[in-house]
Design an enzyme around this catalytic site. Structure first.
Site, PDB file in Angstrom:
ATOM      1  CG  ASP A 246      -1.290  -8.073   7.487  1.00 51.45           C
ATOM      2  OD1 ASP A 246      -2.266  -7.465   7.007  1.00 51.45           O
ATOM      3  OD2 ASP A 246      -0.177  -8.098   6.925  1.00 51.45           O
TER       4      ASP A 246
ATOM      5  CG  ASN B 287       3.674   0.023   2.392  1.00 55.28           C
ATOM      6  OD1 ASN B 287       3.327  -0.954   1.753  1.00 55.28           O
ATOM      7  ND2 ASN B 287       4.756   0.732   2.091  1.00 55.28           N
TER       8      ASN B 287
ATOM      9  CB  ILE C 118      -1.919  -8.882  -0.139  1.00 56.24           C
ATOM     10  CG1 ILE C 118      -1.264  -7.852  -1.063  1.00 56.24           C
ATOM     11  CG2 ILE C 118      -1.138 -10.188  -0.116  1.00 56.24           C
ATOM     12  CD1 ILE C 118      -1.099  -8.296  -2.491  1.00 56.24           C
TER      13      ILE C 118
ATOM     14  CB  CYS D 102      -0.911   0.020   1.230  1.00 56.50           C
ATOM     15  SG  CYS D 102      -1.853  -1.501   1.458  1.00 56.50           S
TER      16      CYS D 102
END
Length: 643
Positions: free
Chosen positions: A100, A75, A53, A2
């Site tokens: 996550d 990120n 993802i 990101c």
């Protein structure tokens, strides 16, 4: 993967403008094409661009928990987030997604700054705790993901994944840093914590920034992780242990809810990753692993070796050839990276990223193996020089070998065995100075001669070598190989290799993961004694032993190839264009360079008597950077591949 941005003011409770936050977020939109979000409240504004993802439906950012008490823009990837979830659930935390990102938020609530020590992965994030009035910016241990920041004229803080995001904020100065310009020419990149801009800094790898609401003192980076500075006794069965550690790292980093593949060159590192990843893919019954190669015509073509590995491990393999126009690519690299970047292997790296992105969203790479397990040729020469230094008193080295080195002709285009000038020079110097010369792209005397008198005065005695010397001094003086690796781990790895892979992969909206940079594997590998890493003039000895059951012998023990094309011939043919761009326009207007010195560099190269291709490439990229500044060029995503 990101892009993140933000604004924070510890004293002024003004709510940042959503329009401004979106303008900053738009500057990094290529890093996340799948979603965007902004968050604004007193003191703080955050923005995010998402490349989905993990948890495609539930991982939108900015993400908050506890009714908005803690908010994050993140990120990266946290590979152990499932294990962290189990610990946090046992402590009473309730999760609302599989992301996550949420594990970091709850980890902060449970452990505070201690959460950084528990994260395994690559990351750069900004976390705001409204209840405590605390802002945390953090970057992963090796510097895989970037974080830039700047103190604003009103005392506020701007931050973001790339320079373009900060330059979109009012009050951020675009004034060049003279020391950073010299460092760029010396190393081919601007080392952390500097950037090409005097007012913007990079958060160093393994560091965090922390500021509380009400504090008037600007925050300073604080270290939370440091690689080993001394080696330990050789572990029993080191090759077996390395194979097990590497396989574990590879399997952990195959976590994804989207298609995943791997880069495959003709080298040991990427082939090792593919060997373990292909086996894991077969076990997962998701079909064969996809692998990707970019080759070059000529002796450095890696396609045959890569094809042999792909066939052995049953991967779905794609290969293409890179035939880039480097005169055109230089300007495009400057725009792509947002500052001068002198590693021309960025061009084929972007090509392989774009090739991979046609089929997958995540790719594994072999980056880090040379630094962690001593694969670079310069380590071998450094150790040979250290052996010679130990045998000769310093006065003898300086007087006798130094004199011979000065008298020996500089034969850039001669066979390697005739190019003794650099070797004699390195041996004549002290260890850190000698090693600096092996990593320096444009030698001190030539580099300083390129600058105008006014720019030389602005440098005020800045010495790029001092950084290398200070880092090597932190290590055990009895282990010169580790000292060189340690210096590279703080300079070349985060400043060149990981910047290159981050920017080119993100320009392609591809997430790139290097399993060798698992921080526990890095700690273990660096602390191995030199004899296991470098033996008989061959680097990565223990890795070659570890992978003997999995890879062809000719690949394991064959010569190392660089992932780049020879560009000297293009620059000789393009000498008229070189003269036009380097001796006029933005370069001339900048007042940074001495036109007569640059002209001599071009003519010497064009005549064929000297090879100045590296210096000319760096100057061409710098010219592209200046031209983009003058034109106010918005960040674009150029096609550098030329294939």
């Amino acid at each position: 993967m990101c892009g993140v941005i933000g604004l924070f003011h510890a004293v002024d409770p003004t709510v940042p403008s959503l329009a401004l936050l979106r303008r900053m977020t738009d500057a990094v939109q290529h890093r996340g094409p799948d979603g965007e979000g902004v968050h604004s409240e007193p003191h703080l504004g955050l923005g995010h661009r998402r490349l989905s993802i993990v948890d495609l439906a539930g991982g939108a950012q900015p993400m908050s928990i506890a009714g908005g008490a803690v908010t994050i823009v993140f990120n990266g990837e946290i590979y152990n987030h499932e294990a962290l979830r189990q610990q946090l659930r046992a402590a009473g935390h309730v999760f609302h997604s599989r992301s996550d990102t949420e594990a970091i938020l709850h980890g902060w609530r449970e452990w505070g700054l201690g959460v950084l020590d528990r994260l395994k992965g690559m990351f750069a994030f900004a976390l705001w705790d409204r209840e405590r009035g605390e802002l945390l910016l953090a970057r992963d241990r090796l510097g895989e993901k970037p974080m830039h920041y700047a103190t604003l004229p009103d005392g506020g803080l701007a931050f973001g994944s790339e320079l373009a995001a900060l330059l979109a904020a009012p009050g951020v100065s675009a004034r060049l840093d003279p020391a950073a310009v010299e460092d760029y020419l010396a190393f081919g990149y601007v080392p952390d914590p500097a950037t090409i801009y005097a007012g913007i800094r990079r958060l160093p790898a393994g560091h965090f920034l922390f500021q509380r609401r009400g504090e008037t003192t600007p925050p300073v980076p604080r270290r939370y992780w440091q690689p080993p500075t001394a080696s330990v006794a050789a572990p029993a069965e080191a090759a077996v242990e390395l194979a097990a550690r590497l396989e574990t790292a590879v399997r952990a980093q195959m976590m994804a809810d989207v298609p995943l593949g791997a880069f495959l060159s003709g080298g040991v590192d990427s082939a090792s990753i593919v060997a373990f990843a292909a086996a894991a893919a077969r076990e997962g019954k998701g079909g064969p692993l996809s692998t990707f190669t970019i080759g070059f015509t000529g002796p450095n073509d890696e396609r045959p070796a890569a094809a042999a590995v792909a066939e052995r491990h049953g991967t779905r393999h794609r290969a293409e050839t890179s035939e880039a126009d480097y005169l055109s690519a230089a300007r495009e690299v400057a725009v792509l990276f947002g500052e001068p970047f002198g590693d021309h292997s960025a061009v084929p790296t972007l090509a392989v990223c774009r090739l991979a992105r046609q089929d997958v969203t995540v790719a594994l790479s072999g980056d880090g193996g040379d630094e962690v397990l001593a694969g670079y040729r310069r380590y071998r020469w450094h150790m040979l020089a250290e052996t010679a230094r130990a045998c000769l008193p310093a006065p003898v080295r300086r007087r006798v070998l130094g004199t011979l080195a000065r008298a020996y002709p500089k034969l850039d285009r001669a066979p390697r065995w005739l190019r003794a000038k650099n070797t004699l020079t390195e041996i004549s110097l002290d260890s850190a100075v000698g090693y600096y010369r092996t990593v320096c792209k444009v030698a001190d005397e030539r580099r300083r001669g390129l600058f105008s008198p006014g720019w030389r005065a602005a440098l005020d005695g800045h010495d790029p070598m001092a950084r290398i010397g200070a880092l090597m001094d932190e290590c055990d003086p009895r282990d010169p190989l580790l000292a060189a690796q340690y210096a590279d781990l703080h300079t070349y790895l985060p400043g060149d290799i990981l910047v290159k892979t981050d920017r080119t992969s993100m320009a392609s909206s591809l997430e790139l993961r290097p399993p060798i940079l698992d921080h526990e594997l890095v700690e273990w590998g660096l602390s191995l004694p030199a004899s296991l890493k470098l033996r008989g003039g061959v680097g990565k000895h223990v890795l070659r032993q570890a992978m003997a059951p999995h890879l062809p012998q000719e690949l394991l023990w064959g010569r190392k190839r660089g992932f780049a094309q020879a560009i000297g011939g293009q620059f000789r043919k393009g000498a008229p264009e070189l003269r036009r761009r380097l001796l006029g326009g933005a370069m001339l207007d900048s007042g940074i360079f001495d036109p007569s010195a640059v002209s001599r560099l071009v003519e010497e190269h064009a005549s064929g008597g000297s090879d100045h291709s590296q210096a000319l490439w760096q100057l061409l990229v710098f010219e592209g950077f200046l031209a983009a500044q003058d034109a106010g060029t918005a960040r674009a995503l150029p096609d550098l591949a030329g294939a």
